[in-house]
Write an enzyme that holds these catalytic residues in place. Structure first.
Site, PDB file in Angstrom:
ATOM      1  CE  LYS A   1      -2.019  -1.132   3.918  1.00  0.00           C
ATOM      2  NZ  LYS A   1      -1.549  -2.493   4.247  1.00  0.00           N
TER       3      LYS A   1
ATOM      4  NE  ARG B   1       1.710  -5.456  10.954  1.00  0.00           N
ATOM      5  CZ  ARG B   1       2.797  -5.091  10.269  1.00  0.00           C
ATOM      6  NH1 ARG B   1       3.986  -5.585  10.613  1.00  0.00           N
ATOM      7  NH2 ARG B   1       2.711  -4.238   9.287  1.00  0.00           N
TER       8      ARG B   1
ATOM      9  NE  ARG C   1       6.333  -0.624  10.531  1.00  0.00           N
ATOM     10  CZ  ARG C   1       5.348  -0.555   9.644  1.00  0.00           C
ATOM     11  NH1 ARG C   1       5.513   0.157   8.534  1.00  0.00           N
ATOM     12  NH2 ARG C   1       4.217  -1.184   9.863  1.00  0.00           N
TER      13      ARG C   1
ATOM     14  NE  ARG D   1       7.785  -2.497   6.399  1.00  0.00           N
ATOM     15  CZ  ARG D   1       6.532  -2.111   6.217  1.00  0.00           C
ATOM     16  NH1 ARG D   1       6.240  -1.244   5.255  1.00  0.00           N
ATOM     17  NH2 ARG D   1       5.565  -2.590   6.954  1.00  0.00           N
TER      18      ARG D   1
ATOM     19  NE  ARG E   1      -4.476  -1.381   9.402  1.00  0.00           N
ATOM     20  CZ  ARG E   1      -3.431  -0.825   8.796  1.00  0.00           C
ATOM     21  NH1 ARG E   1      -3.475   0.422   8.411  1.00  0.00           N
ATOM     22  NH2 ARG E   1      -2.345  -1.533   8.572  1.00  0.00           N
TER      23      ARG E   1
HETATM   24  P1  B4P Z   1       3.641  -1.970   2.356  1.00  0.00           P
HETATM   25  O1  B4P Z   1       2.484  -2.873   2.227  1.00  0.00           O
HETATM   26  O2  B4P Z   1       3.711  -0.810   1.444  1.00  0.00           O
HETATM   27  O3  B4P Z   1       3.593  -1.614   3.897  1.00  0.00           O
HETATM   28  P2  B4P Z   1       2.689  -0.583   4.648  1.00  0.00           P
HETATM   29  O4  B4P Z   1       1.994   0.390   3.761  1.00  0.00           O
HETATM   30  O5  B4P Z   1       3.588   0.016   5.633  1.00  0.00           O
HETATM   31  O6  B4P Z   1       1.510  -1.390   5.329  1.00  0.00           O
HETATM   32  P3  B4P Z   1       1.362  -1.946   6.783  1.00  0.00           P
HETATM   33  O7  B4P Z   1       0.009  -2.567   6.796  1.00  0.00           O
HETATM   34  O8  B4P Z   1       2.522  -2.795   7.087  1.00  0.00           O
HETATM   35  O9  B4P Z   1       1.488  -0.777   7.848  1.00  0.00           O
HETATM   36  P4  B4P Z   1       0.726   0.531   8.274  1.00  0.00           P
HETATM   37  O10 B4P Z   1       1.814   1.523   8.347  1.00  0.00           O
HETATM   38  O11 B4P Z   1      -0.465   0.872   7.456  1.00  0.00           O
HETATM   39  O12 B4P Z   1       5.066  -2.677   2.149  1.00  0.00           O
HETATM   40  C1  B4P Z   1       5.593  -3.702   2.899  1.00  0.00           C
HETATM   41  C2  B4P Z   1       6.999  -4.086   2.411  1.00  0.00           C
HETATM   42  O13 B4P Z   1       6.919  -4.787   1.180  1.00  0.00           O
HETATM   43  C3  B4P Z   1       7.951  -2.914   2.143  1.00  0.00           C
HETATM   44  O14 B4P Z   1       9.226  -3.219   2.642  1.00  0.00           O
HETATM   45  C4  B4P Z   1       8.018  -2.794   0.630  1.00  0.00           C
HETATM   46  O15 B4P Z   1       9.250  -2.305   0.164  1.00  0.00           O
HETATM   47  C5  B4P Z   1       7.825  -4.244   0.200  1.00  0.00           C
HETATM   48  N1  B4P Z   1       7.181  -4.373  -1.103  1.00  0.00           N
HETATM   49  C6  B4P Z   1       6.178  -3.591  -1.582  1.00  0.00           C
HETATM   50  N2  B4P Z   1       5.814  -4.010  -2.816  1.00  0.00           N
HETATM   51  C7  B4P Z   1       6.613  -5.088  -3.113  1.00  0.00           C
HETATM   52  C8  B4P Z   1       6.714  -5.966  -4.247  1.00  0.00           C
HETATM   53  N3  B4P Z   1       5.934  -5.835  -5.317  1.00  0.00           N
HETATM   54  N4  B4P Z   1       7.630  -6.977  -4.202  1.00  0.00           N
HETATM   55  C9  B4P Z   1       8.434  -7.130  -3.114  1.00  0.00           C
HETATM   56  N5  B4P Z   1       8.381  -6.314  -2.020  1.00  0.00           N
HETATM   57  C10 B4P Z   1       7.471  -5.307  -2.019  1.00  0.00           C
HETATM   58  O16 B4P Z   1       0.159   0.172   9.752  1.00  0.00           O
HETATM   59  C11 B4P Z   1       0.991  -0.176  10.834  1.00  0.00           C
HETATM   60  C12 B4P Z   1       0.171  -0.329  12.103  1.00  0.00           C
HETATM   61  O17 B4P Z   1      -0.409   0.947  12.482  1.00  0.00           O
HETATM   62  C13 B4P Z   1      -1.030  -1.270  12.039  1.00  0.00           C
HETATM   63  O18 B4P Z   1      -0.681  -2.615  12.271  1.00  0.00           O
HETATM   64  C14 B4P Z   1      -1.920  -0.684  13.156  1.00  0.00           C
HETATM   65  O19 B4P Z   1      -1.494  -1.114  14.412  1.00  0.00           O
HETATM   66  C15 B4P Z   1      -1.707   0.801  13.061  1.00  0.00           C
HETATM   67  N6  B4P Z   1      -2.708   1.461  12.188  1.00  0.00           N
HETATM   68  C16 B4P Z   1      -2.432   2.058  10.994  1.00  0.00           C
HETATM   69  N7  B4P Z   1      -3.578   2.527  10.443  1.00  0.00           N
HETATM   70  C17 B4P Z   1      -4.576   2.222  11.301  1.00  0.00           C
HETATM   71  C18 B4P Z   1      -5.987   2.395  11.267  1.00  0.00           C
HETATM   72  N8  B4P Z   1      -6.588   3.008  10.243  1.00  0.00           N
HETATM   73  N9  B4P Z   1      -6.727   1.927  12.312  1.00  0.00           N
HETATM   74  C19 B4P Z   1      -6.148   1.327  13.351  1.00  0.00           C
HETATM   75  N10 B4P Z   1      -4.814   1.098  13.440  1.00  0.00           N
HETATM   76  C20 B4P Z   1      -4.028   1.535  12.428  1.00  0.00           C
END
Ligand code: B4P
Length: 197
Positions: free
Chosen positions: A14, A146, A134, A128, A89
């Site tokens: 994302k 998660r 993290r 990552r 979410r």
């Molecule tokens: P991403 O999937 O981009 O990770 P993210 O956006 O950070 O999503 P995530 O769900 O982990 O965390 P968020 O910050 O929203 O990428 C993951 C990895 O994959 C990266 O290293 C990237 O380089 C790699 N990658 C991407 N595409 C690739 C490909 N094609 N091939 C290989 N590798 C690839 O949330 C974190 C925490 O915050 C949640 O668990 C929750 O506790 C809290 N939170 C956030 N929003 C919330 C909400 N709305 N409500 C309640 N809690 C919330």
């Protein structure tokens, strides 16, 4: 006005893909994960409470993230559109987002849902975790939690947006560029609809 939701399980790409869409369409990128991590880094009372939940792979309370998003919408009144990343979410968050947008004569244009195999998700996050610092990316048990929380609380949003005709399924397996091309095809179509409507 283009208001997109980039959706998917943890590690679906994302944040990675939102960044690329923002550059093309000049949208304001609102990542609740990034905004919460900023609060944690600044050691605000909100950040201290959020950290306890995030480190366990649990969601932060709806009220907290809804308030954060409300403030950001108010602070960006001149935006050409938004991309919501990691928000909503829960069904409650989705309902509140609809209300917030409606009060500003706006609406969600579409939800782009990245579909990725669970094993691939775990692999990406552990990778990552080696460099991100993290805590929620470093332990397979927390990552699995998660994904479980996603399946229980977040996946129902697919139905929520399907009922509104706004759900777009995107194959999230492959290289970042391949996935980006798939996403942009969908965004282009949505943008045309917004401009003609
Ligand atoms: P991403 O999937 O981009 O990770 P993210 O956006 O950070 O999503 P995530 O769900 O982990 O965390 P968020 O910050 O929203 O990428 C993951 C990895 O994959 C990266 O290293 C990237 O380089 C790699 N990658 C991407 N595409 C690739 C490909 N094609 N091939 C290989 N590798 C690839 O949330 C974190 C925490 O915050 C949640 O668990 C929750 O506790 C809290 N939170 C956030 N929003 C919330 C909400 N709305 N409500 C309640 N809690 C919330």
């Amino acid at each position: 006005m283009l208001n997109l939701i980039i959706f998917g399980p943890p590690g679906a790409g994302k944040g990675t893909q939102a960044q690329l869409i923002v550059e093309t369409y000049h949208l304001v990128h609102l990542s609740t994960g990034d905004l919460l991590r900023r609060e944690i880094a600044a050691e605000t009372p909100l950040g201290v409470e959020a950290k306890k939940l995030i480190d366990k792979g649990e969601l932060v309370p709806d009220k907290v993230v809804i308030e954060i998003i409300g403030d950001k919408l108010d602070a960006n009144r001149d935006a050409e559109g938004f991309i919501f990343d990691g928000f909503p979410r829960t069904v409650k968050q989705a309902e509140e987002l609809d209300k917030l947008l409606e009060s500003k004569n706006m609406a969600v244009s579409g939800m782009l849902s990245l579909e990725v195999d669970e094993q691939e998700l775990v692999g990406r996050l552990l990778k990552r975790g080696k460099s991100s610092g993290r805590a929620d990316d470093q332990n397979e048990e927390i990552i699995r939690n998660r994904i479980e929380v996603y399946n229980q609380k977040t996946a129902p949003l697919i139905d929520y947006y399907s009922r509104q005709g706004k759900y777009h399924r995107i194959d999230g397996m492959g290289t970042v560029d391949e996935i980006s091309a798939r996403l942009k095809k969908n965004v282009k179509k949505m943008n045309k609809v917004e401009q003609n409507g």
